[in-house]
Design a protein around this motif. Structure first.
Motif, mmCIF file in Angstrom:
data_model
loop_
_atom_site.group_PDB
_atom_site.id
_atom_site.type_symbol
_atom_site.label_atom_id
_atom_site.label_comp_id
_atom_site.label_asym_id
_atom_site.label_seq_id
_atom_site.Cartn_x
_atom_site.Cartn_y
_atom_site.Cartn_z
ATOM 1 N N THR A 127 0.839 -1.201 0.000
ATOM 2 C CA THR A 127 0.000 0.000 0.000
ATOM 3 C C THR A 127 0.872 1.249 0.000
ATOM 4 O O THR A 127 0.625 2.203 -0.738
ATOM 5 N N ALA A 130 2.362 1.954 -3.308
ATOM 6 C CA ALA A 130 1.390 2.509 -4.253
ATOM 7 C C ALA A 130 1.113 3.979 -3.924
ATOM 8 O O ALA A 130 1.057 4.823 -4.816
ATOM 9 N N VAL B 277 -2.661 3.656 -11.929
ATOM 10 C CA VAL B 277 -2.884 2.473 -11.099
ATOM 11 C C VAL B 277 -2.971 1.228 -11.978
ATOM 12 O O VAL B 277 -2.465 0.158 -11.645
ATOM 13 N N GLN B 280 0.614 0.271 -12.975
ATOM 14 C CA GLN B 280 1.586 0.350 -11.885
ATOM 15 C C GLN B 280 2.786 -0.575 -12.104
ATOM 16 O O GLN B 280 3.931 -0.192 -11.930
#
Lengths: 316, 294
Positions: A127, A130, B277, B280
């Motif tokens: 997490t 990201a 995203v 990624q």
């Protein structure tokens, strides 16, 4: 190279009639073995949009727009002489070097440190990895506005924090003070692009083989020794790529921060060569001098990058 | 060397602290966009001590006048009618979409040839593509500006699309080449020996295997075009206005409407974020033109 003449020579298997999945006869160039049709569109695009601007810039650097005749007039070497003699240009070169140097150094060190911190398989680190990429997707012009907002002397949260920490007083506006303006811009750049370095170093760290680390641990090496003697040398290639790519990009993206946050001011303390070239062209309508300045940047960039690629042995 | 539990907690705390510091400005931007006018300009920062308002989004995205949005008169900053930015978002979508399509189209074929075929000057060709990335945008923009004015491309979609395509082509080409290079050569060689044409081999064998890579290249091109500033600023005036250019025009000499700006900034970051995203996994490879693999 001619597409049709080389078509069949390399691969005899391709001589028979070729049919597409729909049973239609394919145009000859699609069945040939020649790379020309594959590469030509790209090459043509580069000729028009990269080679032409380069040549046009060279031509422009010997001309200048004249407000009287409303046309480009040949001026000989005047633009180049101005380039060498003008104090403002020298200033712009120095500002650029400081800007690029500080940004690169800060992003390298911070990026490596954060990558080492986040390189773990424990819960939650995915997490975090990201989350830290978030700044990368904010358009640089909007990042610039965001930092302009946060560095506002009256209500900016960064000025507030710096004031509370006793670093920079709120009575000294960060971006309109000659001592701190460049720092204020660099802060935006470092915030936006450190995550990029983090990503590169994380990729590098994850690709490292385990054995040397285990061997070193068995031999009783300390963490610091492992870092200096094993991790760092093994990351050198990744680091070289990071410096090269980020170094080039610093010239593309820094414009947005400077244009939006300080417009090169106060005075000329944040005026980089890119911004100065842009200003000469679009504000002062000195197309020829703007082109000369941009040529200087281009030549410098190509020379430095090629030397770096050669000595750091970067491979693509 | 394993960490003790105490060290683990220390490390996790540091990791969260650092990450949240980096995310904070975005959070602050989003928070500002729903803060009432007064709370933004408070002397000490206001965190959650306010009633959220949506009038900035209503003005920026829906084109409401400030009066409609707040139910009260103009206030310190006038009507806010100049802040309607949906057209800018559409312009950005058109420019980024078209330049991405063109970029991927030109780059895929060339990348395949660079990876699979042998031709004279191949090494130089790869290097030329790479050095195009070293072109500072300002060096391209001056000639383009002058030529575009002659050709009527100034302030047109075509003009910006072509400029953005140039800016992203090296990225797309070298990234795709790295994806093609990763495919085992034997696969398409055996197809060729079986008598398939180059085109057939590419379309039925190589291309399906690098689809993910093509998607990654497309997303990166899109995001870079979406966020590009210098070219969009220099080659357009009023006909085409991308989001970054529109946003920068919010800053005026009489003061800046931070509420509207933060609303636009937040809204403009979301599409890019969603896209990133999605890729990624390929992000690093893309940003380094394939020189670092993940």
């Amino acid at each position: 190279m001619n597409a049709s003449s080389t078509a069949a020579s390399t691969r005899p298997h391709n001589q028979g009639p070729q049919r597409s999945p729909f049973g239609l006869r394919l145009p000859r160039f699609l069945t040939s073995e020649s790379p020309v049709p594959w590469v030509a569109p790209l090459a043509a695009f580069f000729l028009v949009f990269a080679l032409f601007p380069l040549l046009y810039n060279i031509w422009l650097s010997f001309h200048e727009y004249s407000a009287i005749t409303r046309a480009l007039e040949p001026v000989g070497w005047a633009n180049w002489e101005r380039l060498v003699s003008e104090a403002r240009t020298t200033n712009a070169i120095v500002v650029t070097l400081v800007y690029v140097g500080v940004c690169l150094a800060a992003q390298l060190v911070l990026g490596l440190a954060i990558a080492l911190l986040l390189d773990s398989d424990d819960r939650g680190y995915g997490t975090l990895r990201a989350l830290i990429t978030l700044p990368l997707v904010v358009p640089p012009a909007i990042t610039a506005l965001l930092f302009l907002f946060m560095e506002d002397p009256q209500f900016g949260i960064l000025s507030y924090v710096f004031d509370q920490l006793g670093l920079i007083s709120r009575s000294e506006p960060i971006l309109s003070n000659a001592d701190t303006a460049l720092f204020g811009v660099i802060l935006a750049d470092v915030w936006q692009w450190t995550p990029f370095m983090v990503l590169i170093f994380l990729a590098g760290l994850r690709a490292l083989p385990r054995e040397p680390f285990e061997a070193a641990a068995i031999d009783g090496a300390s963490r610091l020794q492992i870092f200096w003697r094993i991790t760092l040398p093994m990351l050198s290639k990744v680091m070289a790529v990071a410096i090269l790519v980020r170094g080039i990009d610093l010239f593309r993206f820094s414009f947005a921060y400077i244009y939006t946050m300080t417009s090169g001011g106060p005075g000329t303390v944040t005026e980089t060569i890119i911004y100065y070239a842009w200003k000469q062209t679009f504000t002062f309508i000195k197309w020829g001098y703007g082109a000369t300045l941009s040529l200087l940047t281009l030549i410098a960039l190509i020379v430095i990058c090629n030397l770096f690629i050669y000595f750091a042995r970067v491979r693509w | 060397m394993d960490l003790t539990p105490a060290q683990k907690i220390l490390r996790a705390t540091a990791a969260w602290l650092v990450t949240l510091t980096f995310v904070f400005p975005i959070f602050w931007w989003a928070l500002t966009s729903i803060k009432p006018y007064q709370a933004t300009f408070n002397d000490t920062p206001v965190f959650f001590d306010f009633e959220p308002v949506w009038n900035f989004y209503e003005v920026v995205l829906l084109g409401m006048s400030r009066q409609e949005a707040t139910g009260q008169g103009g206030g310190a900053a006038g009507s806010g009618s100049g802040y309607y930015s949906l057209p800018a978002i559409f312009d950005s979508l058109i420019v980024a979409g078209a330049s991405t399509a063109l970029c991927v189209l030109l780059a895929t074929g060339a990348a395949y040839a660079m990876s699979r075929m042998r031709f004279k000057g191949q090494h130089h060709f790869v290097f030329t593509v790479l050095s195009t990335r070293m072109l500072p945008p300002v060096a391209v923009v001056i000639p383009l500006f002058l030529v575009y004015r002659q050709l009527g491309l100034y302030d047109s979609y075509t003009g910006v699309v072509l400029a953005h395509t140039l800016a992203n082509l090296p990225l797309a080409t070298l990234l795709l080449k790295s994806f093609f290079d990763d495919l085992p050569k034997e696969v398409d060689e055996s197809a060729l020996i079986d008598g398939a044409s180059r085109w057939k081999t590419f379309w039925l064998i190589a291309f399906p295997m690098v689809k993910g890579g093509v998607a990654a290249a497309a997303v990166l091109c899109f995001v870079f075009s979406w966020t590009e500033f210098l070219m969009a600023l220099s080659l357009t005036q009023t006909g085409v206005r991308t989001v970054p250019v529109a946003a920068s025009s919010f800053v005026t000499s009489t003061g800046t409407e931070w509420g509207f700006l933060s609303a636009l900034g937040t809204a403009a970051t979301i599409p890019a974020f969603i896209f990133i995203v999605l890729v990624q996994r390929h992000l690093v490879r893309g940003l380094t033109l394939g020189a670092v693999k993940e």
